[in-house]
Design a protein around this motif. Structure first.
Motif, PDB file in Angstrom:
ATOM      1  N   MET A 261     -26.388  16.898  -8.860  1.00  0.00           N
ATOM      2  CA  MET A 261     -26.667  17.457 -10.184  1.00  0.00           C
ATOM      3  C   MET A 261     -27.509  18.691  -9.965  1.00  0.00           C
ATOM      4  O   MET A 261     -28.734  18.616  -9.977  1.00  0.00           O
ATOM      5  CB  MET A 261     -27.450  16.452 -11.021  1.00  0.00           C
TER       6      MET A 261
ATOM      7  N   LEU B  24     -30.210  20.996 -12.897  1.00  0.00           N
ATOM      8  CA  LEU B  24     -31.439  20.554 -13.538  1.00  0.00           C
ATOM      9  C   LEU B  24     -32.591  21.437 -13.090  1.00  0.00           C
ATOM     10  O   LEU B  24     -32.425  22.281 -12.219  1.00  0.00           O
ATOM     11  CB  LEU B  24     -31.732  19.108 -13.133  1.00  0.00           C
ATOM     12  N   SER B  25     -33.762  21.203 -13.652  1.00  0.00           N
ATOM     13  CA  SER B  25     -34.927  21.984 -13.246  1.00  0.00           C
ATOM     14  C   SER B  25     -35.198  21.778 -11.759  1.00  0.00           C
ATOM     15  O   SER B  25     -35.611  22.674 -11.045  1.00  0.00           O
ATOM     16  CB  SER B  25     -36.155  21.577 -14.060  1.00  0.00           C
ATOM     17  N   GLN B  26     -34.957  20.574 -11.286  1.00  0.00           N
ATOM     18  CA  GLN B  26     -35.035  20.307  -9.858  1.00  0.00           C
ATOM     19  C   GLN B  26     -33.725  19.609  -9.503  1.00  0.00           C
ATOM     20  O   GLN B  26     -33.380  18.626 -10.128  1.00  0.00           O
ATOM     21  CB  GLN B  26     -36.197  19.346  -9.559  1.00  0.00           C
ATOM     22  N   PRO B  27     -33.013  20.090  -8.509  1.00  0.00           N
ATOM     23  CA  PRO B  27     -31.713  19.471  -8.196  1.00  0.00           C
ATOM     24  C   PRO B  27     -31.879  18.009  -7.805  1.00  0.00           C
ATOM     25  O   PRO B  27     -32.877  17.627  -7.226  1.00  0.00           O
ATOM     26  CB  PRO B  27     -31.207  20.297  -7.012  1.00  0.00           C
ATOM     27  N   LEU B  28     -30.876  17.233  -8.145  1.00  0.00           N
ATOM     28  CA  LEU B  28     -30.929  15.800  -7.877  1.00  0.00           C
ATOM     29  C   LEU B  28     -29.644  15.380  -7.162  1.00  0.00           C
ATOM     30  O   LEU B  28     -28.554  15.766  -7.570  1.00  0.00           O
ATOM     31  CB  LEU B  28     -31.051  15.038  -9.200  1.00  0.00           C
ATOM     32  N   ASP B  29     -29.785  14.633  -6.095  1.00  0.00           N
ATOM     33  CA  ASP B  29     -28.618  14.074  -5.411  1.00  0.00           C
ATOM     34  C   ASP B  29     -28.670  12.566  -5.542  1.00  0.00           C
ATOM     35  O   ASP B  29     -29.731  11.968  -5.426  1.00  0.00           O
ATOM     36  CB  ASP B  29     -28.646  14.431  -3.915  1.00  0.00           C
ATOM     37  N   ILE B  30     -27.517  11.975  -5.769  1.00  0.00           N
ATOM     38  CA  ILE B  30     -27.474  10.523  -5.913  1.00  0.00           C
ATOM     39  C   ILE B  30     -26.455   9.966  -4.934  1.00  0.00           C
ATOM     40  O   ILE B  30     -25.289  10.373  -4.934  1.00  0.00           O
ATOM     41  CB  ILE B  30     -27.079  10.128  -7.348  1.00  0.00           C
TER      42      ILE B  30
ATOM     43  N   ALA C 191     -20.944  12.755 -15.527  1.00  0.00           N
ATOM     44  CA  ALA C 191     -21.339  14.133 -15.808  1.00  0.00           C
ATOM     45  C   ALA C 191     -21.814  14.855 -14.555  1.00  0.00           C
ATOM     46  O   ALA C 191     -22.056  16.055 -14.573  1.00  0.00           O
ATOM     47  CB  ALA C 191     -22.455  14.152 -16.857  1.00  0.00           C
ATOM     48  N   ALA C 192     -21.945  14.124 -13.471  1.00  0.00           N
ATOM     49  CA  ALA C 192     -22.410  14.744 -12.233  1.00  0.00           C
ATOM     50  C   ALA C 192     -21.208  15.197 -11.418  1.00  0.00           C
ATOM     51  O   ALA C 192     -20.080  14.833 -11.700  1.00  0.00           O
ATOM     52  CB  ALA C 192     -23.239  13.742 -11.440  1.00  0.00           C
TER      53      ALA C 192
END
Lengths: 422, 288
Positions: free
Chosen positions: B187, B190-196, B245-246
């Motif tokens: 993702m 976002l303000s800070q990237p996020l990995d899942i 959504a990711a």
């Protein structure tokens, strides 16, 4: 015409990027080898020295035989420094960014200001490190001083290490007066009673943090200075932060020594790990702005949901929804900056529940998953999910509980039903 | 269907970067040794010019071209073509062995869709896989482009295709304990990237797929969608996050793994043809 994904034309690539030219003007490169026995030439070494620096020659000084060093490098000046110590100091200096070396050496305080003046900090780091080692030799640095320098580096670059958090438990006594000398003595004694070959160094900082560096050896080998453990302890708290680049086998001894020295009776590892030591402290010391259960009934002033749109012709369709999400986010995360964590991991052992129309898996056994969230700043990024439309608000408590449960490793099982379900 | 393990061993357990290649004009199988010589000379010439090779090491690059007759889907496919670059340091003695520094191979696995519609004199090998330094890929690609008038393009893999792969591969049976079925989402906005990373026990993933897939040997888009929706729903139940959504960027199973930038790794020789068939299909649709 060949097209590469990045848009570059393959046939006109330059080799420049890969070439090895040194990025610093080397100048006349002074060859200074680390003083190990292979390069030793005691009498002729005097000629290698540059005449730029005043060299403290003390011909009258008799070097006392050092019990632990076998082949000791000697040169005019007569100081003795263990070759391994010299190398360790050299490598520690090499780790430092060039423009910070002077500052760290000053903090260290082992070399005098006059000696520091003689150092040329504009040459390449390799040369700087050699010069530093020479000065250390003049002052006869031993492993204790070298370890102190290492603590200074690691204190400043603490975020390069991964820290785990441990919590100690008292057996219910009153908080006793904390005596730092007593703590150090007991700690050293406990470790040394099990293992003689260790290097233990302490340093106290203004914020009441006690840093402990332990280099571990074996009954037959000297301590490995390159893989020490670091412990940070705030004496008014039951929390210990450990960064261990060592075999797990030494961890029990370390934990033992800590509880003995601090007069606690038990210690357990918390499920909380991060590179950001300060964030871990924020979490366990509750230093971040938390959400308390008191709910402010009045709406937020100004509704700071989308501050950047000054054009009044733009109407936000979902204005109320956005405000709701914003409010819920504030309740969950608080309004201040979040402690900085890089990841959270969930081991899920819950049942798979299919949607009402889906004719799928209906096992009686858990659907086993491992979910890992990573981000340079995890909590901030989770906080931004609902406003971005990627998640529902309120966000799951599994995520929002991270700071106040002080953990980022979870094992989630199905909740046990307390009644017989129909 | 099972190819000679000797021939296919090189393809396994390596991360291959994918490209689609348009048909090669006037490529002759009989001239492989000529081509090897010409490519070798080309590489040496480029090195002289100081372009695109790693500086600082004195290396002679030896080129080997070989046909892999077994690596094809049907008789209509062209046999795969393997290009290998090896180096022998000039400094070392004559006894030193050549070290493989780069390999790339052209392949067509049931690529009839393309080869049917192509005039004579054209050889269809739509999938190109490389392993090794980008600079060598560049050299080899340039030479092929010049010599056979073809066109290379990086083959990205869309989230849609990645979900096909993970659904399909999760359903394959593996004898011994396999690694997890993992989906990696990103993702970035976002303000800070996020990995899942969402990793499922392979037995449980297979059990889920088995209840979704209705006809053995056949997979429909609808079934893949149901499989993914189930995974999304399970995730949402716990975290309230809409994984749909990711961006799905990587999938990984005991069979193979694939990254959206067009990088695959195949772990099992048994499933090599199946994976290659899928990739050939992707390559062809990119060309057309």
């Amino acid at each position: 015409m060949m097209r590469h994904g990045a848009g570059s034309d393959w046939s006109v690539r330059k080799a420049g990027a890969g070439s090895t030219g040194a990025s610093e003007a080397a100048g006349p490169r002074r060859v200074r080898r680390s003083r190990d026995s292979a390069h030793r030439c005691p009498l002729s070494e005097g000629s290698e020295h540059s005449s730029e620096r005043t060299h403290s020659n003390s011909p009258g000084r008799q070097p006392a035989p050092h019990p632990s060093a076998r082949t000791r490098p000697r040169f005019p000046g007569g100081s003795i420094m263990d070759a391994t110590v010299a190398e360790y100091i050299r490598r520690t200096v090499l780790k430092m960014p060039k423009d910070e070396i002077k500052m760290m050496l000053q903090k260290w305080g082992f070399l005098s200001e006059a000696q520091l003046q003689t150092l040329n900090f504009h040459q390449i780091k390799d040369n700087i490190s050699h010069e530093v080692v020479q000065l250390c030799e003049e002052n006869s640095a031993d492993i204790k001083q070298a370890a102190a320098l290492d603590i200074i580096y690691n204190h400043i670059y603490q975020n390069k290490r991964m820290w785990s958090v441990y919590q100690m438990k008292k057996s219910g006594e009153e908080d006793e007066y904390f005596d730092i000398a007593d703590f150090k003595k007991k700690f050293k004694r406990r470790i040394r009673s099990a293992l003689k070959n260790v290097t233990i160094t302490f340093k106290e900082y203004e914020d009441n943090a006690i840093w402990i560096r332990v280099a571990w050896g074996t009954p037959y080998k000297k301590p490995n200075q390159y893989k020490p453990s670091y412990v940070v302890y705030h004496s008014q708290t039951p929390y210990i932060f450990i960064s261990a680049s060592m075999l797990k086998s030494n961890l029990p001894l370390l934990c033992q020594a800590l509880i003995v020295a601090s007069n606690y009776h038990d210690i357990r590892e918390m499920e909380l790990r991060s590179h950001s030591l300060n964030s871990l402290k924020d979490i366990v010391f509750k230093r971040y702005s938390q959400n308390f259960e008191t709910y402010t009934p009045k709406p937020l002033q100004g509704g700071n949901v989308e501050p950047e749109n000054a054009d009044i012709r733009i109407i936000h369709e979902n204005g109320r929804e956005k405000e709701r999400i914003h409010r819920l986010n504030q309740e969950a995360f608080g309004s201040g900056p979040q402690p900085q964590l890089e990841f959270a991991q969930y081991k899920l052992e819950t049942m798979f529940k299919s949607g009402p129309k889906m004719d799928v898996l209906d096992k009686k056994e858990p659907f086993r998953c491992l979910v890992k969230f990573s981000s340079p700043h995890l909590l901030e990024s989770l906080k931004s999910l609902a406003p971005a439309g990627m998640a529902d608000a309120p966000l799951s408590p599994l995520l929002t509980c991270i700071p106040h449960k002080a953990r980022n490793y979870f094992k989630i099982r199905e909740k046990k039903k307390s009644f017989v379900s129909p | 269907e099972s190819a000679d393990p000797q021939q296919t061993a090189f393809a396994l357990r390596k991360a291959w970067t994918l490209y689609s290649v348009t048909p090669l004009h006037r490529f002759r199988r009989s001239r492989l040794s000529d081509y090897a010589r010409l490519l070798s000379a080309f590489i040496a010439a480029e090195k002289q010019k100081g372009l695109a090779v790693e500086v600082g090491v004195e290396l002679d690059i030896k080129v080997a071209l070989s046909s892999l007759a077994e690596l094809r889907g049907s008789e209509l496919d062209q046999a795969a073509l393997l290009v290998q670059l090896s180096s022998r340091s000039r400094a070392s003695s004559k006894n030193s062995e050549d070290k493989l520094v780069w390999s790339g191979w052209f392949c067509s696995m049931f690529g009839d869709e393309l080869s049917e519609n192509v005039p004579e004199n054209f050889t269809c090998l739509p999938l190109f896989l490389t392993h090794g330094a980008e600079s060598y890929t560049s050299l080899v690609g340039s030479w092929f482009q010049k010599t056979f008038d073809c066109c290379f393009r990086r083959l990205a893999i869309s989230p849609l295709n990645l979900s096909w792969m993970v659904a399909m591969w999760a359903g394959y049976k593996l004898e011994r304990a396999a690694s997890a079925v993992e989906l990696v989402f990103s993702m970035p906005c976002l303000s800070q990237p996020l990995d899942i990373s969402y990793a499922i026990h392979p037995e449980d993933a297979k059990a889920l797929w088995d209840t979704v897939q209705k006809t053995p040997g056949e997979i429909t888009q609808g079934e893949v969608d149901v499989f993914m929706d189930c995974l999304y729903a399970h995730f949402h139940r716990h975290f309230k996050i809409h994984l749909s959504a990711a961006k799905l960027v990587k999938v990984s199973t005991g069979i193979a793994s694939a990254h959206c930038d067009g990088i695959v790794k195949i772990l099992h020789s048994q499933y090599l043809p199946g994976v290659l068939m899928l990739l050939t299909e992707l390559a062809i649709s990119q060309i057309q």
